[in-house]
Design a protein around this motif. Structure first.
Motif, PDB file in Angstrom:
ATOM      1  N   CYS A 160       0.851  -1.192   0.000  1.00  0.00           N
ATOM      2  CA  CYS A 160       0.000   0.000   0.000  1.00  0.00           C
ATOM      3  C   CYS A 160       0.886   1.240   0.000  1.00  0.00           C
ATOM      4  O   CYS A 160       1.868   1.287   0.740  1.00  0.00           O
TER       5      CYS A 160
ATOM      6  N   LEU B 197       0.044   4.056   1.178  1.00  0.00           N
ATOM      7  CA  LEU B 197      -0.228   4.882   2.359  1.00  0.00           C
ATOM      8  C   LEU B 197       0.188   4.141   3.633  1.00  0.00           C
ATOM      9  O   LEU B 197       0.509   2.953   3.608  1.00  0.00           O
ATOM     10  N   HIS B 198       0.151   4.880   4.745  1.00  0.00           N
ATOM     11  CA  HIS B 198       0.664   4.338   6.005  1.00  0.00           C
ATOM     12  C   HIS B 198      -0.264   4.683   7.162  1.00  0.00           C
ATOM     13  O   HIS B 198       0.198   5.090   8.235  1.00  0.00           O
ATOM     14  N   CYS B 199      -1.554   4.567   6.939  1.00  0.00           N
ATOM     15  CA  CYS B 199      -2.529   5.033   7.939  1.00  0.00           C
ATOM     16  C   CYS B 199      -2.217   4.513   9.338  1.00  0.00           C
ATOM     17  O   CYS B 199      -1.977   3.318   9.535  1.00  0.00           O
TER      18      CYS B 199
ATOM     19  N   CYS C 250      -4.444   1.659  10.464  1.00  0.00           N
ATOM     20  CA  CYS C 250      -4.695   0.587   9.497  1.00  0.00           C
ATOM     21  C   CYS C 250      -5.006  -0.740  10.204  1.00  0.00           C
ATOM     22  O   CYS C 250      -4.266  -1.175  11.082  1.00  0.00           O
TER      23      CYS C 250
ATOM     24  N   ASN D  86      -4.846  -3.622   8.977  1.00  0.00           N
ATOM     25  CA  ASN D  86      -4.016  -4.748   8.514  1.00  0.00           C
ATOM     26  C   ASN D  86      -3.173  -5.279   9.666  1.00  0.00           C
ATOM     27  O   ASN D  86      -2.811  -4.533  10.570  1.00  0.00           O
TER      28      ASN D  86
ATOM     29  N   GLY E 235      -7.276  -4.945   0.731  1.00  0.00           N
ATOM     30  CA  GLY E 235      -5.852  -5.155   0.959  1.00  0.00           C
ATOM     31  C   GLY E 235      -5.463  -4.623   2.322  1.00  0.00           C
ATOM     32  O   GLY E 235      -6.293  -4.609   3.223  1.00  0.00           O
ATOM     33  N   GLY E 236      -4.331  -4.028   2.405  1.00  0.00           N
ATOM     34  CA  GLY E 236      -3.485  -3.343   1.464  1.00  0.00           C
ATOM     35  C   GLY E 236      -4.277  -2.566   0.405  1.00  0.00           C
ATOM     36  O   GLY E 236      -5.452  -2.337   0.543  1.00  0.00           O
TER      37      GLY E 236
ATOM     38  N   SER F 231      -8.190   2.943  -1.454  1.00  0.00           N
ATOM     39  CA  SER F 231      -7.816   4.303  -1.085  1.00  0.00           C
ATOM     40  C   SER F 231      -7.856   5.208  -2.309  1.00  0.00           C
ATOM     41  O   SER F 231      -7.741   6.415  -2.197  1.00  0.00           O
TER      42      SER F 231
ATOM     43  N   GLN G  28      -9.167   9.959   4.713  1.00  0.00           N
ATOM     44  CA  GLN G  28      -8.620  10.004   6.062  1.00  0.00           C
ATOM     45  C   GLN G  28      -9.126  11.228   6.836  1.00  0.00           C
ATOM     46  O   GLN G  28      -9.004  11.271   8.049  1.00  0.00           O
TER      47      GLN G  28
ATOM     48  N   ARG H  61       1.979   2.689   9.746  1.00  0.00           N
ATOM     49  CA  ARG H  61       1.980   1.373   9.106  1.00  0.00           C
ATOM     50  C   ARG H  61       3.094   1.356   8.065  1.00  0.00           C
ATOM     51  O   ARG H  61       3.246   2.287   7.285  1.00  0.00           O
TER      52      ARG H  61
HETATM   53  S1  SF4 Z   1      -6.218   1.743   5.636  1.00  0.00           S
HETATM   54 FE1  SF4 Z   1      -5.966   1.195   3.479  1.00  0.00          FE
HETATM   55  S2  SF4 Z   1      -4.883   2.968   2.628  1.00  0.00           S
HETATM   56 FE2  SF4 Z   1      -4.601   3.101   4.797  1.00  0.00          FE
HETATM   57  S3  SF4 Z   1      -2.641   2.045   5.175  1.00  0.00           S
HETATM   58 FE3  SF4 Z   1      -4.300   0.545   5.484  1.00  0.00          FE
HETATM   59  S4  SF4 Z   1      -4.452  -0.484   3.561  1.00  0.00           S
HETATM   60 FE4  SF4 Z   1      -3.316   1.421   3.163  1.00  0.00          FE
END
Ligand code: SF4
Ligand SMILES: C[S@@+](CC[C@H](N)C(=O)[O-])C[C@H]1O[C@@H](n2cnc3c(N)ncnc32)[C@H](O)[C@@H]1O
Ligand code: SF4
Lengths: 92, 371
Positions: free
Chosen positions: B16, B18-20, B23, B25, B60-61, B88, B113, B367
């Motif tokens: 990904c 981005l690094h929210c 996240c 994940n 995902g990701g 995203s 975001q 992330r």
């Molecule tokens: S929420 Fe989505 S866009 Fe943000 S870091 Fe996680 S996977 Fe990436």
């Protein structure tokens, strides 16, 4: 949002469609899930093809049920379609 | 025996851009070299449809990081699955969007975001907000269902009315306002993310007013922070009951976060069929139904409604995955959540920014991308 009127042409909203070939359990798929539509609800929705006006749909339903209380059918169908529009399943 | 899953969650990749900071994940991510190939996903889609799944959620990701996404969408549709892309938006050109729609994409859920560029970019750890606004406009011009997702928390809940107005401009069919759930990367960041009680109470009023005002135009779903709820949510609609998640490397999980629970054995779609996994895999059996429960859940009248809450949260907070989810007010270890809430409502919490001043800088854990 315009209210439902006689000349509206209700249809399934973008991103909503009938599920394919699952017989009697026909459902409408939407982004959030599937709603199983049966009986009157199914009859109403099956007429909502974006081609026919609400007036024509009500008349078709009245003929289908051989009912004379058209006012009641109109009211019920209108409530049903307004509810589905709030869920973004029907548009008109 | 349970019936099949209603939906397949296909985590196509953990890559990904981005690094929210919230996240969801897993902190331990799957490498890009171990990702399932196009044909392997195709078999998973076919098997999921045969098991009775109606929807596939491509996520995902960032699913757009898969060069074969259009093929995957076409494959999912060929398997007769309703096809939803959770994204995203980074990497979505107009051309690619048209290709995805032509391949049969039916719904797109685009995450934001924040409504303000600076705040959004701070959360995402990348300059991405403006691009997303462009993507939202191109999505809206096309014939597919469009949901906007905005995650809310301590740092942005005070501008919820501004967030809703921002969404209104972009005209999605639905707006999903989701409070952060505290797993994945959100867990280490929870002190900077957990809202205060007044923030939560105000948000409820704002959402309700907006729902009434926008009825028939934009549907608003609001997911409350479960730390403030009296009872837990039915996590995933019940363990192994409605949803089946396949991660980028093919492991099948009952829930996004199940990997945090020690000792869980996940079967892989490279070795086993999805039907076998759904019916036999020990991970799916472990907390399925009601038999695994201890007190107080075992005799509680809400047990078939919330299934004792989230197993991963129970483990993260108590160290015991069997425990009643501590967000439940009846849980023996509810004091753990009470302590978090007390902290959040006292000065020890990370204070939300004053309106219109520079954002504070909590020591965020961002992330990171898998190798
Ligand atoms: S929420 Fe989505 S866009 Fe943000 S870091 Fe996680 S996977 Fe990436
Ligand atoms: C993990 S992302 C993956 C897909 C894509 N990268 C995206 O951001 O949309 C899936 C969705 O979960 C949301 N999300 C991420 N972390 C969350 C959390 N801790 N709690 C609630 N929602 C979360 C995101 O905003 C997004 O809508
Ligand atoms: S005790 Fe268990 S079943 Fe009862 S409300 Fe709490 S979590 Fe749900």
């Amino acid at each position: 949002m315009p209210p439902l009127d006689e000349d509206s042409r209700p249809r399934l909203a973008a991103g909503c469609r009938w599920s394919e070939g699952r017989g009697a359990d026909r459902s409408v798929l939407s982004p959030e899930g599937a709603i199983l539509v049966k009986g009157t609800g199914r009859d109403i929705l099956e007429h909502c093809d974006g081609q026919h006006t609400f007036r024509e749909i009500v008349n078709a339903l009245a003929a289908l049920y051989t009912l004379t209380d058209v006012q009641r059918i109109r009211q019920e169908a209108a409530n049903f379609l307004e509810q589905l529009r709030e869920k973004r399943i029907v548009d008109f | 025996m349970s019936s099949g899953p209603l939906a397949l969650i296909a985590e196509l990749t953990h890559r990904c851009p981005l690094h929210c900071v919230y996240c969801s994940n897993p902190v331990e991510m799957q490498k890009s070299t171990s990702e399932l190939a196009t044909e392997e996903w195709q078999r998973v889609f076919d098997e999921a449809a045969t098991l009775g799944a109606l929807h596939v959620h491509l996520t995902g990701g960032e699913p757009l990081a898969r060069a074969d996404l259009t093929e995957l969408v076409a494959g999912a549709r060929a398997a007769r699955l309703y096809t939803n892309l959770i994204t995203s938006g980074i990497g979505l050109s107009e051309k690619r969007l048209d290709e995805l729609i032509a391949a049969g994409l039916e719904h797109i859920q685009l995450s934001f975001q924040d409504c303000r560029a600076d705040a959004a970019n701070l959360i995402a750890g990348a300059r991405s907000h403006r691009l997303k606004v462009e993507v939202a406009r191109s999505v809206r011009r096309r014939p597919l269902a469009f949901t906007m997702n905005i995650v809310v928390h301590r740092q942005n809940l005070d501008r919820l009315d501004e967030i809703i107005a921002f969404a209104e401009q972009l005209q999605p069919d639905r707006l999903e306002i989701a409070n952060v759930q505290y797993y994945g990367w959100a867990f280490p960041n929870r002190h900077a993310l957990l809202p205060t009680r007044p923030q939560v109470e105000r948000s409820l009023v704002i959402v309700q007013q907006a729902q009434e005002r926008l009825r028939g135009r934009m549907r608003i779903d609001y997911v409350l922070p479960d730390y403030y709820a009296r009872y837990p949510k039915a996590c995933m609609g019940g363990w192994g009951k409605r949803l089946l998640l396949v991660d980028p490397a093919g492991s099948a999980l009952p829930c996004h976060a199940a990997g945090v629970i020690p000792g869980m054995q996940f079967d892989n779609v490279r070795q086993k069929s999805l039907a076998w996994i759904w019916q036999q895999s020990s991970a799916f059996h472990q907390f399925r139904g009601l038999d695994w429960m201890g007190e107080p859940c075992r005799t509680c009248e809400r047990r078939s409604e919330d299934f004792g809450g989230c197993r991963c949260q129970a483990f993260l907070l108590t160290g015991d995955a069997q425990a009643t989810d501590p967000v439940c007010s009846l849980a023996p270890l509810h004091r753990i959540v009470e302590r978090e809430i007390e902290r959040s409502n006292s000065n020890a919490g990370n204070a939300p920014p004053e309106r219109d001043t520079a954002p504070p800088s909590p020591a965020w854990t961002y992330r990171i991308d898998p190798t």
